[in-house]
Motif scaffolding. Structure first.
Motif, mmCIF file in Angstrom:
data_model
loop_
_atom_site.group_PDB
_atom_site.id
_atom_site.type_symbol
_atom_site.label_atom_id
_atom_site.label_comp_id
_atom_site.label_asym_id
_atom_site.label_seq_id
_atom_site.Cartn_x
_atom_site.Cartn_y
_atom_site.Cartn_z
ATOM 1 N N LEU A 16 0.833 -1.201 0.000
ATOM 2 C CA LEU A 16 0.000 0.000 0.000
ATOM 3 C C LEU A 16 0.870 1.254 0.000
ATOM 4 O O LEU A 16 0.614 2.210 -0.734
ATOM 5 N N GLN A 17 1.908 1.235 0.830
ATOM 6 C CA GLN A 17 2.802 2.395 0.922
ATOM 7 C C GLN A 17 3.575 2.579 -0.385
ATOM 8 O O GLN A 17 3.732 3.699 -0.875
ATOM 9 N N ALA A 18 4.081 1.479 -0.944
ATOM 10 C CA ALA A 18 4.897 1.562 -2.158
ATOM 11 C C ALA A 18 4.085 2.013 -3.371
ATOM 12 O O ALA A 18 4.595 2.716 -4.241
ATOM 13 N N SER A 19 2.826 1.614 -3.423
ATOM 14 C CA SER A 19 1.985 1.910 -4.581
ATOM 15 C C SER A 19 1.300 3.261 -4.504
ATOM 16 O O SER A 19 0.667 3.699 -5.473
ATOM 17 N N ARG B 280 -9.746 -11.525 2.350
ATOM 18 C CA ARG B 280 -8.868 -10.894 3.346
ATOM 19 C C ARG B 280 -7.864 -9.964 2.664
ATOM 20 O O ARG B 280 -7.586 -8.872 3.164
ATOM 21 N N ILE B 281 -7.318 -10.395 1.531
ATOM 22 C CA ILE B 281 -6.363 -9.573 0.783
ATOM 23 C C ILE B 281 -7.051 -8.301 0.286
ATOM 24 O O ILE B 281 -6.500 -7.198 0.390
ATOM 25 N N ALA B 282 -8.260 -8.455 -0.248
ATOM 26 C CA ALA B 282 -9.003 -7.289 -0.738
ATOM 27 C C ALA B 282 -9.226 -6.289 0.391
ATOM 28 O O ALA B 282 -8.987 -5.085 0.227
ATOM 29 N N ARG B 283 -9.652 -6.780 1.529
ATOM 30 C CA ARG B 283 -9.897 -5.881 2.657
ATOM 31 C C ARG B 283 -8.608 -5.224 3.128
ATOM 32 O O ARG B 283 -8.597 -4.047 3.492
ATOM 33 N N GLY B 284 -7.518 -5.997 3.105
ATOM 34 C CA GLY B 284 -6.228 -5.445 3.514
ATOM 35 C C GLY B 284 -5.761 -4.335 2.599
ATOM 36 O O GLY B 284 -5.003 -3.444 3.008
ATOM 37 N N LEU B 285 -6.210 -4.372 1.354
ATOM 38 C CA LEU B 285 -5.861 -3.336 0.374
ATOM 39 C C LEU B 285 -6.877 -2.204 0.364
ATOM 40 O O LEU B 285 -6.742 -1.239 -0.404
ATOM 41 N N GLY B 286 -7.878 -2.336 1.223
ATOM 42 C CA GLY B 286 -8.905 -1.301 1.272
ATOM 43 C C GLY B 286 -9.921 -1.407 0.163
ATOM 44 O O GLY B 286 -10.637 -0.445 -0.139
ATOM 45 N N LEU B 287 -9.999 -2.592 -0.465
ATOM 46 C CA LEU B 287 -10.954 -2.810 -1.550
ATOM 47 C C LEU B 287 -12.175 -3.558 -1.027
ATOM 48 O O LEU B 287 -12.056 -4.373 -0.106
ATOM 49 N N PRO B 288 -13.341 -3.326 -1.597
ATOM 50 C CA PRO B 288 -14.539 -4.048 -1.153
ATOM 51 C C PRO B 288 -14.486 -5.518 -1.558
ATOM 52 O O PRO B 288 -13.829 -5.877 -2.543
ATOM 53 N N GLU B 289 -15.191 -6.333 -0.802
ATOM 54 C CA GLU B 289 -15.248 -7.766 -1.105
ATOM 55 C C GLU B 289 -15.793 -8.015 -2.505
ATOM 56 O O GLU B 289 -15.430 -8.992 -3.164
ATOM 57 N N SER B 290 -16.623 -7.100 -2.974
ATOM 58 C CA SER B 290 -17.217 -7.248 -4.304
ATOM 59 C C SER B 290 -16.159 -7.268 -5.404
ATOM 60 O O SER B 290 -16.408 -7.788 -6.500
ATOM 61 N N GLN B 291 -14.953 -6.717 -5.108
ATOM 62 C CA GLN B 291 -13.875 -6.744 -6.096
ATOM 63 C C GLN B 291 -13.457 -8.177 -6.398
ATOM 64 O O GLN B 291 -13.100 -8.500 -7.540
ATOM 65 N N VAL B 292 -13.481 -9.039 -5.379
ATOM 66 C CA VAL B 292 -13.132 -10.446 -5.588
ATOM 67 C C VAL B 292 -14.166 -11.094 -6.495
ATOM 68 O O VAL B 292 -13.824 -11.802 -7.454
ATOM 69 N N ASP B 293 -15.446 -10.844 -6.198
ATOM 70 C CA ASP B 293 -16.518 -11.395 -7.029
ATOM 71 C C ASP B 293 -16.410 -10.872 -8.461
ATOM 72 O O ASP B 293 -16.633 -11.613 -9.429
ATOM 73 N N ARG C 144 -1.209 3.783 -2.822
ATOM 74 C CA ARG C 144 -2.638 3.458 -2.674
ATOM 75 C C ARG C 144 -3.459 3.794 -3.930
ATOM 76 O O ARG C 144 -4.643 4.119 -3.843
ATOM 77 N N GLN C 145 -2.825 3.705 -5.084
ATOM 78 C CA GLN C 145 -3.545 3.987 -6.318
ATOM 79 C C GLN C 145 -4.543 2.857 -6.587
ATOM 80 O O GLN C 145 -4.145 1.688 -6.703
ATOM 81 N N PRO C 146 -5.826 3.154 -6.694
ATOM 82 C CA PRO C 146 -6.857 2.123 -6.849
ATOM 83 C C PRO C 146 -6.592 1.120 -7.975
ATOM 84 O O PRO C 146 -6.752 -0.085 -7.788
ATOM 85 N N ALA C 147 -6.172 1.617 -9.140
ATOM 86 C CA ALA C 147 -5.950 0.701 -10.266
ATOM 87 C C ALA C 147 -4.814 -0.271 -9.971
ATOM 88 O O ALA C 147 -4.869 -1.442 -10.372
ATOM 89 N N PHE C 148 -3.777 0.190 -9.255
ATOM 90 C CA PHE C 148 -2.672 -0.683 -8.873
ATOM 91 C C PHE C 148 -3.151 -1.761 -7.910
ATOM 92 O O PHE C 148 -2.774 -2.934 -8.024
ATOM 93 N N LEU C 149 -3.960 -1.354 -6.949
ATOM 94 C CA LEU C 149 -4.461 -2.301 -5.958
ATOM 95 C C LEU C 149 -5.341 -3.350 -6.620
ATOM 96 O O LEU C 149 -5.276 -4.537 -6.293
ATOM 97 N N GLN C 150 -6.162 -2.911 -7.567
ATOM 98 C CA GLN C 150 -7.027 -3.845 -8.284
ATOM 99 C C GLN C 150 -6.210 -4.803 -9.140
ATOM 100 O O GLN C 150 -6.536 -5.987 -9.245
#
Length: 259
Positions: free
Chosen positions: A115-118, A152-165, A120-126
């Motif tokens: 998160l720190q290195a990126s 758990r990874i999605a939540r750790g990145l601050g992304l919603p669970e729906s991103q996994v789906d 927190r850019q949303p597209a990078f996290l996705q």
């Protein structure tokens, strides 16, 4: 660089005529090169951190069901080839993958490091999450324990669970598209298409188009590359945009047929 030299020179000229112009131009060139080195260094740091964290988390994810099979090891090795890693990057990725397999691996700390290195850019996290979903779905199946860790990874990145789906739906869409190109879309395919775009089936045509354009803009490979995404991962970024476009087409066709 020429722009920086001219601006620096003009500022210098305003204070010291021609000698000032020369001094200002030199300072402008120096500042340009300094900023360029800092930018390149930052991009390289992001890329290095991306590769290391991706494979460390992948190692932990592959062990989520208790064991790491030969198929999963081959999958990781296939990722080395797919991402076109050089020998030094392969060594880094292998070491990171093995680190992720260790019992004391701190998944949350690794995610926070990324998160720190990126930035927190949303597209990078996705994209990071997409790599993990692609890795565990290489055999066509996402096991419950793996799905739980993906959440758990999605939540750790601050992304919603729906991103996994959304990503799982995207992978199913890619598989179905390859297997049955030209065939009418089933109800499940249409449902997955809505998940890919992150909208409900009740969304208006205008809302659908807005969601599609937003996703395409956020995930454009050139834009991601400019923010530091390794060139080796460009193919995956291109795949993502293709699946977003395919999902949009599936929904448009379904709405046209039912109209």
């Amino acid at each position: 660089m020429l722009f920086a030299i001219i601006v620096g020179g003009l500022i210098g000229y305003a204070f010291g005529k021609f000698p000032g112009f020369l001094v200002g131009a030199a300072i402008g060139a120096f500042l340009f090169n300094h900023l360029k080195r800092r930018l390149i260094g930052k991009l390289q740091s992001i890329q290095s951190g991306f590769v290391e964290s991706v494979f460390a988390v992948m190692g932990a994810l592959c062990k989520a069901d208790g064991i790491i099979s030969r198929d999963e090891i081959q999958m990781a090795e296939a990722m080395f080839v797919r991402f076109r890693l050089n020998e030094e990057q392969k060594a880094t990725a292998k070491a990171a993958f093995n680190r992720g397999k260790e019992p004391d691996f701190d998944l949350d700390a690794e995610l926070n490091r990324f998160l720190q290195a990126s930035g927190r850019q949303p597209a990078f996290l996705q994209m990071f999450l997409q790599v993990q979903v692609s890795a565990v779905a290489a055999d066509g199946v996402v096991h419950p324990a793996e799905h739980e860790m993906l959440v758990r990874i999605a939540r750790g990145l601050g992304l919603p669970e729906s991103q996994v789906d959304q990503l799982e739906a995207m992978l199913r869409g890619a598989h179905t598209n390859r297997a049955g190109a030209g065939q009418p879309s089933s109800a499940d395919q249409i449902s997955d298409a809505y998940k890919v775009l992150g909208v409900s089936s009740s969304a208006s045509d205008a809302e659908l188009k807005k969601a599609y354009r937003k996703l395409m803009s956020e995930n454009h490979p050139d834009k991601l590359a400019g923010r530091g995404l390794p060139e080796s991962m460009r193919e995956m970024a291109e795949e993502r945009t293709r699946e977003i476009s395919h999902a949009y087409d599936v929904i448009k066709e379904a709405r046209k047929t039912s109209a």
